[in-house]
Scaffold this motif. Sequence first.
Motif, mmCIF file in Angstrom:
data_model
loop_
_atom_site.group_PDB
_atom_site.id
_atom_site.type_symbol
_atom_site.label_atom_id
_atom_site.label_comp_id
_atom_site.label_asym_id
_atom_site.label_seq_id
_atom_site.Cartn_x
_atom_site.Cartn_y
_atom_site.Cartn_z
ATOM 1 N N LEU A 122 0.817 -1.217 0.000
ATOM 2 C CA LEU A 122 0.000 0.000 0.000
ATOM 3 C C LEU A 122 0.848 1.264 0.000
ATOM 4 C CD1 LEU A 122 -2.796 -1.009 2.561
ATOM 5 C CD2 LEU A 122 -2.764 -1.286 0.080
ATOM 6 N N GLY A 123 2.167 1.099 0.179
ATOM 7 C CA GLY A 123 3.040 2.271 0.198
ATOM 8 C C GLY A 123 3.013 3.053 -1.101
ATOM 9 N N LYS A 124 2.664 2.378 -2.195
ATOM 10 C CA LYS A 124 2.651 3.045 -3.496
ATOM 11 C C LYS A 124 1.587 4.140 -3.574
ATOM 12 C CE LYS A 124 -0.337 -0.603 -5.354
ATOM 13 N NZ LYS A 124 -0.429 -1.730 -6.319
ATOM 14 N N PHE A 125 0.591 4.084 -2.687
ATOM 15 C CA PHE A 125 -0.482 5.071 -2.749
ATOM 16 C C PHE A 125 -0.018 6.461 -2.322
ATOM 17 C CE2 PHE A 125 -3.055 1.169 -2.587
ATOM 18 C CZ PHE A 125 -3.851 1.400 -3.698
ATOM 19 N N ILE A 126 1.200 6.549 -1.792
ATOM 20 C CA ILE A 126 1.737 7.866 -1.453
ATOM 21 C C ILE A 126 1.951 8.682 -2.726
ATOM 22 C CG2 ILE A 126 4.203 7.357 -1.562
ATOM 23 C CD1 ILE A 126 2.394 9.328 1.209
ATOM 24 N N ARG A 127 1.996 7.994 -3.871
ATOM 25 C CA ARG A 127 2.131 8.700 -5.147
ATOM 26 C C ARG A 127 0.911 9.551 -5.446
ATOM 27 N NH1 ARG A 127 3.609 3.224 -8.487
ATOM 28 N NH2 ARG A 127 5.418 2.584 -7.269
ATOM 29 N N LEU A 128 -0.211 9.272 -4.791
ATOM 30 C CA LEU A 128 -1.427 10.040 -5.026
ATOM 31 C C LEU A 128 -1.365 11.422 -4.380
ATOM 32 C CD1 LEU A 128 -4.137 7.277 -4.443
ATOM 33 C CD2 LEU A 128 -3.237 8.102 -6.618
ATOM 34 N N VAL A 129 -0.349 11.653 -3.551
ATOM 35 C CA VAL A 129 -0.224 12.956 -2.894
ATOM 36 C C VAL A 129 0.338 13.961 -3.902
ATOM 37 C CG1 VAL A 129 0.852 14.238 -1.016
ATOM 38 C CG2 VAL A 129 0.154 11.870 -0.667
ATOM 39 N N PRO A 130 -0.434 14.990 -4.275
ATOM 40 C CA PRO A 130 0.010 15.973 -5.269
ATOM 41 C C PRO A 130 1.150 16.848 -4.724
ATOM 42 C CG PRO A 130 -2.377 16.044 -4.955
ATOM 43 C CD PRO A 130 -1.806 15.232 -3.833
ATOM 44 N N HIS A 131 1.870 17.489 -5.643
ATOM 45 C CA HIS A 131 3.007 18.303 -5.232
ATOM 46 C C HIS A 131 2.604 19.481 -4.341
ATOM 47 C CE1 HIS A 131 7.285 18.189 -5.817
ATOM 48 N NE2 HIS A 131 7.332 19.484 -5.920
ATOM 49 N N PRO A 132 1.496 20.171 -4.615
ATOM 50 C CA PRO A 132 1.091 21.261 -3.709
ATOM 51 C C PRO A 132 0.862 20.778 -2.274
ATOM 52 C CG PRO A 132 -0.109 21.429 -5.766
ATOM 53 C CD PRO A 132 0.617 20.115 -5.812
ATOM 54 N N VAL A 133 0.358 19.549 -2.127
ATOM 55 C CA VAL A 133 0.166 18.989 -0.786
ATOM 56 C C VAL A 133 1.523 18.731 -0.136
ATOM 57 C CG1 VAL A 133 -0.785 17.047 0.527
ATOM 58 C CG2 VAL A 133 -2.043 17.958 -1.419
ATOM 59 N N MET A 134 2.483 18.262 -0.925
ATOM 60 C CA MET A 134 3.838 18.065 -0.407
ATOM 61 C C MET A 134 4.426 19.393 0.067
ATOM 62 S SD MET A 134 5.022 14.869 -0.620
ATOM 63 C CE MET A 134 6.778 14.989 -0.908
ATOM 64 N N PHE A 135 4.266 20.441 -0.750
ATOM 65 C CA PHE A 135 4.741 21.772 -0.365
ATOM 66 C C PHE A 135 4.107 22.205 0.953
ATOM 67 C CE2 PHE A 135 6.129 23.651 -4.723
ATOM 68 C CZ PHE A 135 7.399 23.153 -4.524
ATOM 69 N N GLY A 136 2.779 22.044 1.037
ATOM 70 C CA GLY A 136 2.066 22.456 2.240
ATOM 71 C C GLY A 136 2.486 21.659 3.458
ATOM 72 N N THR A 367 6.280 30.440 -6.947
ATOM 73 C CA THR A 367 5.371 29.726 -7.852
ATOM 74 C C THR A 367 3.919 30.155 -7.699
ATOM 75 O OG1 THR A 367 5.064 27.920 -6.254
ATOM 76 C CG2 THR A 367 6.895 27.713 -7.799
ATOM 77 N N PHE A 368 3.639 31.072 -6.775
ATOM 78 C CA PHE A 368 2.258 31.479 -6.530
ATOM 79 C C PHE A 368 1.571 31.960 -7.809
ATOM 80 C CE2 PHE A 368 1.208 32.291 -1.808
ATOM 81 C CZ PHE A 368 1.633 31.021 -1.507
ATOM 82 N N ARG A 369 2.260 32.798 -8.565
ATOM 83 C CA ARG A 369 1.649 33.353 -9.767
ATOM 84 C C ARG A 369 1.700 32.385 -10.938
ATOM 85 N NH1 ARG A 369 3.758 39.685 -9.850
ATOM 86 N NH2 ARG A 369 2.833 40.282 -7.841
ATOM 87 N N LYS A 370 2.512 31.350 -10.828
ATOM 88 C CA LYS A 370 2.656 30.393 -11.923
ATOM 89 C C LYS A 370 1.776 29.170 -11.732
ATOM 90 C CE LYS A 370 7.480 31.811 -12.525
ATOM 91 N NZ LYS A 370 8.901 31.370 -12.522
ATOM 92 N N MET A 371 1.370 28.896 -10.489
ATOM 93 C CA MET A 371 0.549 27.719 -10.189
ATOM 94 C C MET A 371 -0.923 28.045 -10.396
ATOM 95 S SD MET A 371 2.438 26.509 -6.661
ATOM 96 C CE MET A 371 1.202 25.264 -6.281
ATOM 97 N N PRO A 372 -1.746 27.041 -10.746
ATOM 98 C CA PRO A 372 -3.205 27.248 -10.778
ATOM 99 C C PRO A 372 -3.705 27.672 -9.398
ATOM 100 C CG PRO A 372 -2.598 25.172 -11.826
ATOM 101 C CD PRO A 372 -1.355 25.697 -11.166
ATOM 102 N N ASN A 373 -4.767 28.459 -9.392
ATOM 103 C CA ASN A 373 -5.313 28.952 -8.116
ATOM 104 C C ASN A 373 -5.670 27.816 -7.174
ATOM 105 O OD1 ASN A 373 -5.061 31.619 -8.912
ATOM 106 N ND2 ASN A 373 -7.129 31.708 -9.776
ATOM 107 N N SER A 374 -6.184 26.702 -7.735
ATOM 108 C CA SER A 374 -6.572 25.573 -6.884
ATOM 109 C C SER A 374 -5.352 24.995 -6.166
ATOM 110 C CB SER A 374 -7.248 24.489 -7.728
ATOM 111 O OG SER A 374 -6.379 24.032 -8.749
ATOM 112 N N ASP A 375 -4.209 24.936 -6.852
ATOM 113 C CA ASP A 375 -2.993 24.407 -6.230
ATOM 114 C C ASP A 375 -2.491 25.329 -5.123
ATOM 115 O OD1 ASP A 375 -3.050 22.223 -7.825
ATOM 116 O OD2 ASP A 375 -1.458 22.849 -9.182
#
Length: 542
Positions: A122-136, A367-375
Amino acid sequence: MRKYLNLFDFKQKVDYKTEILSGLTVALALVPEAIAFALIPGFSPLTGLYAAFILALVTSILGGRPGMISGATGAVAVIFVGLILELKRNFPGIEPDIILNYVFATVIIAGILQILAGVLRLGKFIRLVPHPVMFGFVNGLAIIIFMAQFPNFYVKGTETLLSGSSLYIMLGLTLVTMLIIWGLPKLTKAVPSSLVAIVVVSAIVIGFGVDTLTVADTMREGESIKGGFPPLSIPQLPFTLETFKIIIPYAAIVAGVGLIESLLTLNIIDEITETRGSGNKECVAQGTANILSGFLSGMGGCAMIGQSLINTSSGARARLSGITAAVMLLVFIMFGSSLIERLPMAALVGLMFMVAIGTFEWASFKTFRKMPNSDVVVMVLVTLITAITHNLAVAVLLGVIISALAYSWENAKRIRARKRVDENGVKHYEIYGPLFFGSTTLFAEKFDVQNDPDEVIIDFKESRVADMSGIEALNKITERYAKAGKKVHLRHLSKDCIQLLADAEDIIDVNVMEDPTYKVAVDKVAKKKDNEGDNPFKLWGL
């Protein structure tokens, strides 16, 4: 099994001096952290130190990420606060020893759950974590590490800020520590700057008899870090359903939080070292370590991003640094407690300040101005939830959910339909974009059932049916055309879409057009159903 037994990569070049010195630095940094985390739920310092020793040792040997450090953590300690409160509500006057039995049992079961997660891959499911979540996540942890140092600037046991010479000495020594850590690498990298900073500031304080906060001052009266080898602690609890009802929910939370923090830390260290660790192997290692921790008087824990960054920034890349840190921590407990208790907290505070500064993803502001608002929203939200609640699991899960919803919303708006009528008077709808739960409403709006000719072809060459909601949308549109006395055919369905339709034969009835491009796939499904005498697909040729 071979991967789990292949513990050491003997082809890896190991810098023994760097590994040993990095491990010593980490061991010194682990002491106040382990003590502080043990005090959160009211345990003795040794409960946290034993957990730090066991987790650091076991995960360094068995773990999937060489150079990553595990130990007692605040994220896990907070969970035990809830467990203790529930125990006191259910059993008024419960003895502290009984509470510890429940804690150890919870840690053991959490370890079993973590091993199961690794075995089930189940460790592979960590791939589902998006990069903005990693940043946060990283930014939130940096804030937690930074803010956790401020209690050292208050008078012990009060909310009164230090004043006068006490405050100036604390600030001065902290600043000296930070300057050494920042400046020494510019001159030489022969030894870890963090270790040099701790040694220099400690020598100043001990040598000149400077009156400042020490490790001993952070502990409650009468407590000490002096102890022996972790004693065996087999939980003595009634083997009843009521016991498991109390333990299982908290064990599941401990296991989940521990794995999320460990696997995210593993990903971060992977990026720093430009190598790849094994998430499933780390799950098994974390579980094994927690089981042993529960049986050896430890409070359990998980990977520690602060100590892991201290280790990797010092140049450690192999398992030896973590093993050294664990062994030295045990040496401190058994033989060096009097010396460790005299270490100035200013040196360790300065070290953790630098870790927090290095952990924070300052590039995320650019990256604030380069990322989508949702990210941007996801990153800020995860940072705030992590920093305010210290609940990493909730922060990451909310971030993943919001990212998934934002992605679904954007994809739902992409479905398009190009319309044309051929020379035979058949109307073609050429669909573009995925048909799934989010786009079914827009999909249905594309069709003009009443004004369409008697025969309609829906072409999925540039689309695909992704889920049961998409299947149901097809069913409804064919029903609408059937009620109007018109025929609708589905064309260019991909192989997986054909399979979805076949699996849903009991609840829908749609017409799939035989097509040369997908003839084999369609014929296989259709002929199989014809042979069974129950064919939900009516095939028309051109």
